[in-house]
Structure formats: structure tokens, C-alpha cells
Design a protein around this motif. Structure first.
Motif, mmCIF file in Angstrom:
data_model
loop_
_atom_site.group_PDB
_atom_site.id
_atom_site.type_symbol
_atom_site.label_atom_id
_atom_site.label_comp_id
_atom_site.label_asym_id
_atom_site.label_seq_id
_atom_site.Cartn_x
_atom_site.Cartn_y
_atom_site.Cartn_z
ATOM 1 N N GLU A 1 -15.146 21.491 -13.129
ATOM 2 C CA GLU A 1 -14.064 21.382 -14.550
ATOM 3 C C GLU A 1 -12.845 21.110 -13.745
ATOM 4 O O GLU A 1 -12.293 21.766 -12.693
ATOM 5 C CB GLU A 1 -14.162 22.268 -15.176
ATOM 6 C CG GLU A 1 -15.352 22.623 -16.069
ATOM 7 C CD GLU A 1 -15.559 21.359 -17.048
ATOM 8 O OE1 GLU A 1 -14.745 20.865 -17.674
ATOM 9 O OE2 GLU A 1 -16.802 21.073 -17.283
ATOM 10 N N ASN A 2 -11.776 20.131 -14.317
ATOM 11 C CA ASN A 2 -10.707 20.004 -13.988
ATOM 12 C C ASN A 2 -9.800 21.307 -14.180
ATOM 13 O O ASN A 2 -9.718 21.764 -15.269
ATOM 14 C CB ASN A 2 -10.053 18.859 -14.595
ATOM 15 C CG ASN A 2 -8.922 18.427 -14.466
ATOM 16 O OD1 ASN A 2 -7.964 18.978 -13.911
ATOM 17 N ND2 ASN A 2 -8.472 17.063 -14.704
ATOM 18 N N ARG A 3 -8.853 21.567 -13.292
ATOM 19 C CA ARG A 3 -8.064 22.574 -13.474
ATOM 20 C C ARG A 3 -6.650 22.249 -14.288
ATOM 21 O O ARG A 3 -6.119 23.078 -14.522
ATOM 22 C CB ARG A 3 -7.645 23.373 -11.873
ATOM 23 C CG ARG A 3 -8.680 23.887 -11.393
ATOM 24 C CD ARG A 3 -8.292 24.796 -10.365
ATOM 25 N NE ARG A 3 -9.048 25.731 -9.329
ATOM 26 C CZ ARG A 3 -8.987 26.374 -8.573
ATOM 27 N NH1 ARG A 3 -7.822 26.350 -7.948
ATOM 28 N NH2 ARG A 3 -9.804 26.939 -7.999
ATOM 29 N N GLY A 4 -6.840 21.279 -14.167
ATOM 30 C CA GLY A 4 -5.426 20.541 -15.184
ATOM 31 C C GLY A 4 -4.104 20.234 -14.187
ATOM 32 O O GLY A 4 -3.133 20.136 -14.848
ATOM 33 N N TYR A 5 -4.433 20.181 -13.107
ATOM 34 C CA TYR A 5 -3.276 19.832 -12.268
ATOM 35 C C TYR A 5 -3.563 19.287 -10.808
ATOM 36 O O TYR A 5 -4.803 19.366 -10.361
ATOM 37 C CB TYR A 5 -2.414 21.028 -11.829
ATOM 38 C CG TYR A 5 -2.789 22.091 -10.956
ATOM 39 C CD1 TYR A 5 -2.489 22.354 -9.610
ATOM 40 C CD2 TYR A 5 -3.660 22.956 -11.511
ATOM 41 C CE1 TYR A 5 -2.986 23.197 -8.842
ATOM 42 C CE2 TYR A 5 -4.133 24.092 -10.695
ATOM 43 C CZ TYR A 5 -3.761 24.178 -9.367
ATOM 44 O OH TYR A 5 -4.518 25.131 -8.716
ATOM 45 N N ALA A 6 -2.712 18.456 -10.171
ATOM 46 C CA ALA A 6 -3.012 17.586 -9.238
ATOM 47 C C ALA A 6 -1.814 17.787 -8.271
ATOM 48 O O ALA A 6 -0.816 17.940 -8.480
ATOM 49 C CB ALA A 6 -3.352 16.288 -9.178
ATOM 50 N N PHE A 7 -2.036 17.173 -7.096
ATOM 51 C CA PHE A 7 -0.877 16.804 -5.958
ATOM 52 C C PHE A 7 -0.952 15.432 -5.533
ATOM 53 O O PHE A 7 -1.791 15.135 -5.255
ATOM 54 C CB PHE A 7 -1.102 17.956 -4.761
ATOM 55 C CG PHE A 7 -0.974 19.358 -5.109
ATOM 56 C CD1 PHE A 7 0.346 20.045 -5.217
ATOM 57 C CD2 PHE A 7 -2.082 19.962 -5.285
ATOM 58 C CE1 PHE A 7 0.511 21.350 -5.538
ATOM 59 C CE2 PHE A 7 -2.072 21.410 -5.865
ATOM 60 C CZ PHE A 7 -0.871 22.046 -5.748
ATOM 61 N N VAL A 8 0.024 14.944 -5.519
ATOM 62 C CA VAL A 8 0.095 13.348 -5.160
ATOM 63 C C VAL A 8 1.444 13.527 -4.183
ATOM 64 O O VAL A 8 2.482 13.862 -4.590
ATOM 65 C CB VAL A 8 0.487 12.579 -6.383
ATOM 66 C CG1 VAL A 8 0.519 11.343 -6.024
ATOM 67 C CG2 VAL A 8 -0.357 12.875 -7.466
ATOM 68 N N ASP A 9 1.255 12.590 -3.035
ATOM 69 C CA ASP A 9 2.112 11.998 -2.224
ATOM 70 C C ASP A 9 2.157 10.459 -2.338
ATOM 71 O O ASP A 9 0.803 9.995 -2.021
ATOM 72 C CB ASP A 9 1.771 12.660 -0.677
ATOM 73 C CG ASP A 9 1.878 13.966 -0.603
ATOM 74 O OD1 ASP A 9 2.936 14.570 -1.294
ATOM 75 O OD2 ASP A 9 1.240 14.626 0.237
ATOM 76 N N ASN A 10 3.150 10.037 -2.566
ATOM 77 C CA ASN A 10 3.322 8.714 -2.555
ATOM 78 C C ASN A 10 3.989 8.143 -1.183
ATOM 79 O O ASN A 10 4.961 8.676 -0.876
ATOM 80 C CB ASN A 10 3.907 8.182 -3.733
ATOM 81 C CG ASN A 10 3.023 8.274 -5.055
ATOM 82 O OD1 ASN A 10 2.843 9.407 -5.395
ATOM 83 N ND2 ASN A 10 2.453 7.083 -5.508
ATOM 84 N N TYR A 11 3.664 6.952 -0.948
ATOM 85 C CA TYR A 11 4.675 6.225 0.030
ATOM 86 C C TYR A 11 5.824 5.523 -0.886
ATOM 87 O O TYR A 11 5.559 5.337 -2.089
ATOM 88 C CB TYR A 11 4.096 4.913 0.447
ATOM 89 C CG TYR A 11 2.937 5.123 1.606
ATOM 90 C CD1 TYR A 11 3.360 5.504 3.007
ATOM 91 C CD2 TYR A 11 1.508 5.036 1.187
ATOM 92 C CE1 TYR A 11 2.298 5.949 3.970
ATOM 93 C CE2 TYR A 11 0.688 5.439 2.292
ATOM 94 C CZ TYR A 11 0.762 5.637 3.262
ATOM 95 O OH TYR A 11 -0.263 5.865 4.373
#
Length: 85
Positions: free
Chosen positions: A73-83
Motif C-alpha cells: 500500500e502507498n504511504r501517501g508520500y514520495a521523494f523526488v529529485d529533479n534536474y
């Protein structure tokens, strides 16, 4: 850093919190921002097809980590690093 610069930065953070309604806490070397508390059901599985294009608007994705429970199940948050573009 000059004292006036520190004051300006603090006022800018307070203005950001006021504008967005986000809370901010600083714990263990991290500054955490959070929006209004979610009262609905948890996000569904398999939402990457919606999230990746959304985050790509800010630039090419370097890394995307969607936090999951061991059950899948999805915890409801994510981490994103973008160029940067």
C-alpha cells in the motif's frame, strides 16, 4: 551571515507558510513542510503514472521514491529529485 539577512530569510519562510497554509518544523537537520492534513482514504496503488508526469513539469526526474508499506500500500508520500531545466 549578517543578522539582517537571517531576519529576511525568517520573514520569507513565515510569509511562505502564511501564503500556502503549510506547517513547518525543523527536526534532526531537516526542515519539513506539510500542507493541510488529509482526512480521506489512502492514495491507491499504482499512482506513479499520474505522479511522474506531474513532477516532470519541474524538470527531468533524477530520482523518484514512492514510499510503500510492506503490504504494498502507498504511504501517501514520495521523494523526488529533479534536474533543473
Amino acid at each position: 551571515i549578517e543578522e539582517g539577512h537571517k531576519c529576511d530569510k525568517k520573514l520569507a519562510l513565515l510569509a511562505l507558510m502564511d501564503k500556502t497554509g503549510y506547517d513547518m518544523i525543523q527536526v534532526n537537520g531537516q526542515r519539513k513542510y506539510g500542507g493541510p492534513r488529509w482526512d480521506g482514504p489512502p492514495p491507491p496503488r499504482g499512482c506513479e503514472d499520474e505522479l511522474v508526469p506531474l513532477f516532470e513539469r519541474a524538470g527531468r526526474i533524477y530520482e523518484f521514491r514512492l514510499m510503500m508499506e510492506f503490504s504494498g500500500e502507498n504511504r501517501g508520500y514520495a521523494f523526488v529529485d529533479n534536474y533543473s531545466r
